[in-house]
Structures are given as structure tokens and as C-alpha cells.
Design a protein around this motif. Structure first.
Motif: not given
Length: 68
Positions: A57-68
Motif C-alpha cells: 500500500k505505501p508503494a502504491e501510494r508513493f507511485l500514485s503521488m509521482l505519476t499523478g
């Protein structure tokens, strides 16, 4: 890759160090100076992960923050 403090090698006259300015301390030690490359060298960063990898979940959230 040099472990420890590579500035000691530079201060001892054993070599030079090529790094980006953001990796150096704001105030350099005496006898050490920063010389910018001319023309400037631009750095580009990439984030890579395995296709179809199961992410935490933290990795998914991190990627969503980076990719918009």
C-alpha cells in the motif's frame, strides 16, 4: 563506490570527486572547492519497477503521488 568520506581522498591529493552539488554539504571544508561543469551536465532520474509486481500500500501510494 567509495565508502567513508571521499573528501579525505581529495584533501590528501589522491584524486578528484565528481558529484552533483546537492550531494555536498552547504559549507565545504577548507581546501575543497566545487567547480561546476561547463556546459552544465543535466541529470535525469528514473523510477523502475517490475511489470505486474504486487506492491505494498505505501508503494502504491508513493507511485500514485509521482505519476499523478
Amino acid at each position: 563506490m567509495i565508502y567513508g568520506n571521499p573528501l579525505l581522498l581529495v584533501q590528501s591529493g589522491l584524486g578528484n570527486l565528481l558529484v552533483t552539488r546537492d550531494l555536498l554539504a552547504p559549507e565545504l571544508e577548507p581546501g575543497v572547492r566545487f567547480l561546476p561543469l561547463d556546459p552544465p551536465l543535466e541529470t535525469h532520474y528514473m523510477l523502475v519497477w517490475k511489470k505486474n509486481a504486487t506492491l505494498t500500500k505505501p508503494a502504491e501510494r508513493f507511485l500514485s503521488m509521482l505519476t499523478g
